[in-house]
Design an enzyme around this catalytic site. Structure first.
Site, PDB file in Angstrom:
ATOM      1  N   ASN A  92      24.897 -34.816  42.954  1.00  0.00           N
ATOM      2  CA  ASN A  92      24.434 -34.157  41.893  1.00  0.00           C
ATOM      3  C   ASN A  92      24.557 -35.038  40.477  1.00  0.00           C
ATOM      4  O   ASN A  92      25.784 -34.734  40.106  1.00  0.00           O
ATOM      5  CB  ASN A  92      24.642 -32.915  41.985  1.00  0.00           C
ATOM      6  CG  ASN A  92      23.952 -32.065  40.716  1.00  0.00           C
ATOM      7  OD1 ASN A  92      23.279 -32.345  40.085  1.00  0.00           O
ATOM      8  ND2 ASN A  92      24.599 -30.613  40.443  1.00  0.00           N
ATOM      9  N   TRP A  93      23.834 -35.539  39.896  1.00  0.00           N
ATOM     10  CA  TRP A  93      24.199 -36.407  38.542  1.00  0.00           C
ATOM     11  C   TRP A  93      24.175 -35.436  37.455  1.00  0.00           C
ATOM     12  O   TRP A  93      24.722 -35.981  36.394  1.00  0.00           O
ATOM     13  CB  TRP A  93      23.345 -37.420  38.540  1.00  0.00           C
ATOM     14  CG  TRP A  93      23.335 -38.658  39.508  1.00  0.00           C
ATOM     15  CD1 TRP A  93      24.093 -38.671  40.696  1.00  0.00           C
ATOM     16  CD2 TRP A  93      22.847 -40.062  39.639  1.00  0.00           C
ATOM     17  NE1 TRP A  93      23.999 -39.868  41.502  1.00  0.00           N
ATOM     18  CE2 TRP A  93      23.083 -40.552  40.722  1.00  0.00           C
ATOM     19  CE3 TRP A  93      21.802 -40.496  38.658  1.00  0.00           C
ATOM     20  CZ2 TRP A  93      22.516 -41.810  41.187  1.00  0.00           C
ATOM     21  CZ3 TRP A  93      21.252 -41.874  39.344  1.00  0.00           C
ATOM     22  CH2 TRP A  93      21.689 -42.230  40.320  1.00  0.00           C
ATOM     23  N   LYS A  94      23.480 -34.249  37.554  1.00  0.00           N
ATOM     24  CA  LYS A  94      23.547 -33.272  36.392  1.00  0.00           C
ATOM     25  C   LYS A  94      22.835 -33.852  35.258  1.00  0.00           C
ATOM     26  O   LYS A  94      22.019 -34.943  35.393  1.00  0.00           O
ATOM     27  CB  LYS A  94      24.976 -32.815  36.038  1.00  0.00           C
ATOM     28  CG  LYS A  94      25.574 -32.318  37.421  1.00  0.00           C
ATOM     29  CD  LYS A  94      27.108 -31.572  37.212  1.00  0.00           C
ATOM     30  CE  LYS A  94      27.841 -31.451  38.236  1.00  0.00           C
ATOM     31  NZ  LYS A  94      28.722 -30.134  38.108  1.00  0.00           N
ATOM     32  N   HIS A 116      22.074 -23.884  41.801  1.00  0.00           N
ATOM     33  CA  HIS A 116      22.994 -24.482  41.149  1.00  0.00           C
ATOM     34  C   HIS A 116      23.710 -23.451  40.363  1.00  0.00           C
ATOM     35  O   HIS A 116      23.206 -22.916  39.310  1.00  0.00           O
ATOM     36  CB  HIS A 116      23.006 -25.851  40.669  1.00  0.00           C
ATOM     37  CG  HIS A 116      24.066 -26.524  40.628  1.00  0.00           C
ATOM     38  ND1 HIS A 116      24.980 -26.332  39.490  1.00  0.00           N
ATOM     39  CD2 HIS A 116      24.839 -27.504  41.358  1.00  0.00           C
ATOM     40  CE1 HIS A 116      26.007 -26.981  39.602  1.00  0.00           C
ATOM     41  NE2 HIS A 116      26.007 -27.836  40.606  1.00  0.00           N
ATOM     42  N   GLU A 121      25.342 -23.995  37.649  1.00  0.00           N
ATOM     43  CA  GLU A 121      25.221 -24.108  36.399  1.00  0.00           C
ATOM     44  C   GLU A 121      23.848 -23.640  35.888  1.00  0.00           C
ATOM     45  O   GLU A 121      23.839 -23.039  34.804  1.00  0.00           O
ATOM     46  CB  GLU A 121      25.234 -25.569  35.960  1.00  0.00           C
ATOM     47  CG  GLU A 121      26.736 -26.093  35.935  1.00  0.00           C
ATOM     48  CD  GLU A 121      27.049 -27.429  36.627  1.00  0.00           C
ATOM     49  OE1 GLU A 121      25.992 -28.137  36.496  1.00  0.00           O
ATOM     50  OE2 GLU A 121      28.096 -27.556  37.077  1.00  0.00           O
ATOM     51  N   GLU A 135      29.165 -23.544  47.124  1.00  0.00           N
ATOM     52  CA  GLU A 135      29.843 -24.086  46.017  1.00  0.00           C
ATOM     53  C   GLU A 135      30.617 -23.121  45.309  1.00  0.00           C
ATOM     54  O   GLU A 135      30.041 -22.314  44.410  1.00  0.00           O
ATOM     55  CB  GLU A 135      28.778 -24.654  45.074  1.00  0.00           C
ATOM     56  CG  GLU A 135      28.154 -25.967  45.611  1.00  0.00           C
ATOM     57  CD  GLU A 135      27.706 -27.207  44.793  1.00  0.00           C
ATOM     58  OE1 GLU A 135      28.281 -28.068  44.904  1.00  0.00           O
ATOM     59  OE2 GLU A 135      27.133 -26.652  43.667  1.00  0.00           O
ATOM     60  N   GLY A 153      33.605 -28.726  38.937  1.00  0.00           N
ATOM     61  CA  GLY A 153      33.995 -29.433  37.934  1.00  0.00           C
ATOM     62  C   GLY A 153      35.015 -29.305  37.225  1.00  0.00           C
ATOM     63  O   GLY A 153      35.628 -29.596  36.133  1.00  0.00           O
ATOM     64  N   SER A 189      34.293 -30.153  42.973  1.00  0.00           N
ATOM     65  CA  SER A 189      35.364 -31.179  42.855  1.00  0.00           C
ATOM     66  C   SER A 189      35.866 -31.888  44.121  1.00  0.00           C
ATOM     67  O   SER A 189      37.022 -32.302  44.258  1.00  0.00           O
ATOM     68  CB  SER A 189      36.735 -30.467  42.495  1.00  0.00           C
ATOM     69  OG  SER A 189      36.340 -29.920  41.142  1.00  0.00           O
ATOM     70  N   GLY A 206      29.587 -33.724  42.723  1.00  0.00           N
ATOM     71  CA  GLY A 206      29.157 -33.760  41.314  1.00  0.00           C
ATOM     72  C   GLY A 206      29.603 -34.986  40.621  1.00  0.00           C
ATOM     73  O   GLY A 206      29.140 -36.059  40.777  1.00  0.00           O
ATOM     74  N   GLY A 207      30.840 -34.830  39.955  1.00  0.00           N
ATOM     75  CA  GLY A 207      31.532 -35.850  39.195  1.00  0.00           C
ATOM     76  C   GLY A 207      31.729 -36.926  39.942  1.00  0.00           C
ATOM     77  O   GLY A 207      31.407 -38.195  39.477  1.00  0.00           O
TER      78      GLY A 207
END
Ligand code: PEP
Length: 253
Positions: A9-11, A97, A99, A169, A175, A215, A236-237
């Protein structure tokens, strides 16, 4: 036998150049695992979906979008429909998600409409669920997961839910650099699988893939993947660094 699944997930990251560069590096670096039984997907921002799908044509890597609207077309300024995403080669769609739930304010009801529209439109939802830190501390993880799954999948038959991948998640792990322990992940995943068996049937519970996200890094991926009910990873990151994402894919095989 559930096929391992690693999704990135590149956000709200990358640009025209870096999205294609990252895509190509991931495609080249994972070409030797193409024959292996692992599903790989990347979820770039809307603006780069088309260049990423083009860069991945004839590749073993699928593309997902980070959001979709539930209406098929019309006066919905700023929104994107399932048919638009299908039209440019998307396969997956992130739904719910954390966020979008906790920053943008999406409700369980809206997430349910988006998941239903995605399935009806031929996209495969990755439904993200998970508890806040305060909810875990108050021993409410099971209640939160139950509420989210029941409301987000409301009205969907077992056949339709077979198109869904679930991503557990925990919000406190996203994150933050604080990964759930493999035991915490396994406990939540087996709870989710049992819940799917109760809501639908054993067959669906056995076949549905449940990813862990929060993470994940190359050094935590392998121990998470060793858990019986962890079928893959939503990253993600670390999915923004080709070498890290490739190492996570390798750990999932
Ligand atoms: C995510 O965005 O779904 C996620 C898991 O992010 P991170 O890996 O950065 O915690």
């Amino acid at each position: 036998m559930r096929r391992p699944f690693v999704a990135g997930n590149w956000k709200m990251n990358t640009d025209t150049h870096t999205s294609v560069d990252l895509t190509k590096r991931i495609a080249t670096g994972s070409s030797e695992v193409a024959g292996h039984s692992v599903t790989i997907a990347v979820c770039p921002p809307f603006t780069y979906l088309q260049s990423v799908t083009k860069a991945l044509s004839a590749s073993h890597i699928a593309v997902g979008a980070q959001d979709v609207y539930f209406e098929s077309n019309g006066a919905f300024t700023g929104e994107i429909s399932t048919s638009m995403l299908k039209d440019i080669g998307c396969t997956y769609i992130l739904c719910g998600h954390s966020e979008r739930r906790h920053v943008i304010g999406e409700t369980d009801e809206l997430i349910n409409k988006k998941a239903a529209a995605a399935i009806a439109g031929g996209l495969l939802p990755i439904l993200c669920i998970g508890e806040l830190l305060a909810e875990r501390d108050a021993d409410q993880t099971g209640q939160v997961i139950t509420r989210q799954l029941k409301s987000n999948l409301a009205g969907l038959s077992a056949e339709k839910v077979s198109a869904v991948t679930i991503a557990y998640e925990p919000v406190w792990a996203i994150g933050t650099g604080r990964t759930a322990t493999p035991q915490q992940a396994q406990e939540a995943h087996s709870f989710i699988r049992e819940l799917i068996a109760q809501m639908y049937d054993e067959e669906l519970a056995e076949e549905i893939r449940i990813l862990y996200g929060g993470s994940v890094k190359p050094d935590s991926a392998e121990s998470l993947m060793r858990q019986n009910d962890v079928d893959g990873l939503l990253v993600g990151g670390a999915s923004l660094k080709a070498d890290d994402f490739l190492a996570i894919i390798q750990a999932a095989i």
